[in-house]
Design an enzyme around this catalytic site. Sequence first.
Site, PDB file in Angstrom:
ATOM      1  N   SER A 106       0.819  -1.210   0.000  1.00 21.92           N
ATOM      2  CA  SER A 106       0.000   0.000   0.000  1.00 21.92           C
ATOM      3  C   SER A 106       0.856   1.265   0.000  1.00 21.92           C
ATOM      4  O   SER A 106       1.695   1.439  -0.873  1.00 21.92           O
ATOM      5  CB  SER A 106      -0.960  -0.047   1.186  1.00 21.92           C
ATOM      6  OG  SER A 106      -1.955   0.918   1.020  1.00 21.92           O
ATOM      7  N   ASP A 255      -5.922   2.640  -3.737  1.00 24.42           N
ATOM      8  CA  ASP A 255      -7.164   2.626  -2.952  1.00 24.42           C
ATOM      9  C   ASP A 255      -7.302   3.898  -2.110  1.00 24.42           C
ATOM     10  O   ASP A 255      -8.293   4.063  -1.402  1.00 24.42           O
ATOM     11  CB  ASP A 255      -7.294   1.355  -2.097  1.00 24.42           C
ATOM     12  CG  ASP A 255      -6.142   1.141  -1.142  1.00 24.42           C
ATOM     13  OD1 ASP A 255      -5.205   1.965  -1.132  1.00 24.42           O
ATOM     14  OD2 ASP A 255      -6.168   0.138  -0.400  1.00 24.42           O
TER      15      ASP A 255
HETATM   16 MG    MG Z   1      -3.317   1.585  -0.401  1.00 23.87          MG
END
Ligand code: MG
Length: 458
Positions: A106, A255
């Site tokens: 991430s 995201d």
């Molecule tokens: Mg992420």
Amino acid sequence: MSLIKSISGIRGTIGGRAGDGLNPVDIAKFTAAYATFIKRSSGAKKGTIVVGRDARLSGRMVNDVVVGTLCGMGLDVVNIGLATTPTTELAVVGENALGGIIITASHNPKHWNALKLLNARGEFLDAEQGQQVLALAEADDFDFAEVDDLGHEYTNNTYAARHIRSVLDLRLVDVEAIRNAHFRVAVDAVNSVGGVVIPQLLRALGVEEVIELNCEPTGKFAHTPEPIPENLTGISELMATGVADVAFVVDPDVDRLAIIMEDGRMFGEEYTLVSIADYVLSHTPGNTVSNLSSSRALRDVTEAHGGKYEAAAVGEVNVTTLMRKNGAVIGGEGNGGVIYPESHYGRDALVGVALFLTMMAKSGKKVSEIRAALPSYYIAKTKVELTPDIDVDAILERVKEKFANERLTTIDGVKIDFADSWVHLRKSNTEPIIRIYSEAHTREEAEALGEKIKQELK
Ligand code: MG
């Protein structure tokens, strides 16, 4: 060197001695445990797991270990290659797979990597399921497939296009309106997968000019990847020269979405979700959910549209669980994570970009004007370092007693809601600290509140 095994998967730095970092041995072990969990919980002997990865330098190495192990466990793999987290989530459903693995750390820097584990709905495993995977790995409790039963790897590179198509088809995304607005849009994708998919999305949405910064998916991150103001000076300076109507910044697995205004100022990561929720609620009134550490502005906006707001414990799976329970029409996290169930139950920056541009086009307003119309709050973040002799639970109990007359929420640390502000204390899962988040209408008030609580703790 770090290796963190937790209920949300395995995460670590690349390199070092055995047991010290995220190495091929631990990756294989954890993947075998996940495969065992999937086979036992589904009752299926054969089936498919979707694998996708962000562009970080170790992605290929981790991918090869993961894919080899899954095939060794007798599961087939549909490998979608370089892919965002939300694209992989959608591919799990598209392939009717038993689950999915996303290889990404991430927003962590380039020397980190991790496995994010998905169920058959393309959503993260919950705490209990994560615990089962962890226990299987600890116990080496898995059986590998016999030679005639080994799994096969298939590649499929159509999912980025299918993801974009599904975003374009959303009811509240209006391509015609965006096209007619003749937008110029800048993107900073920190040289990961967003560098490919976000410009493609923008062109498909009818954006007139796309200005790309750090959009080569080389995995050589151009700056610290977390999309917070101190890491976004490059794109901010570019925007200050008046090159575009808006800039979008995403993290390496796409995201999280941060927005920069037409004059180079930060829109504020908390306000990505708040502004998009305001737009969605104006067309589909209903409830919203975010986590306890997110801005109260979402509550204000939700109530203004006649809906009910509720906060979940920190963690995406906690947010989506409460969203389902409350029938939320939109939700997410204050760190730029937008979850729009009409698309799917996962944080998705592509959905965020398309809804935000539609709102801009329909309102005819500059981004700074959209921001100025939203409730004004500021979140201050501080922490208290812990030593081994400190009993955190006892401290939090004392805080509860002291503020017993205020509105308390205790599902995740302690949150105290005052009339015009709040403070949230929680023990970090990854560092020996207590995080203290405080929010008020101004920066000064928020920081003063955080400091006051910090002194109380001491
Ligand atoms: Mg992420």
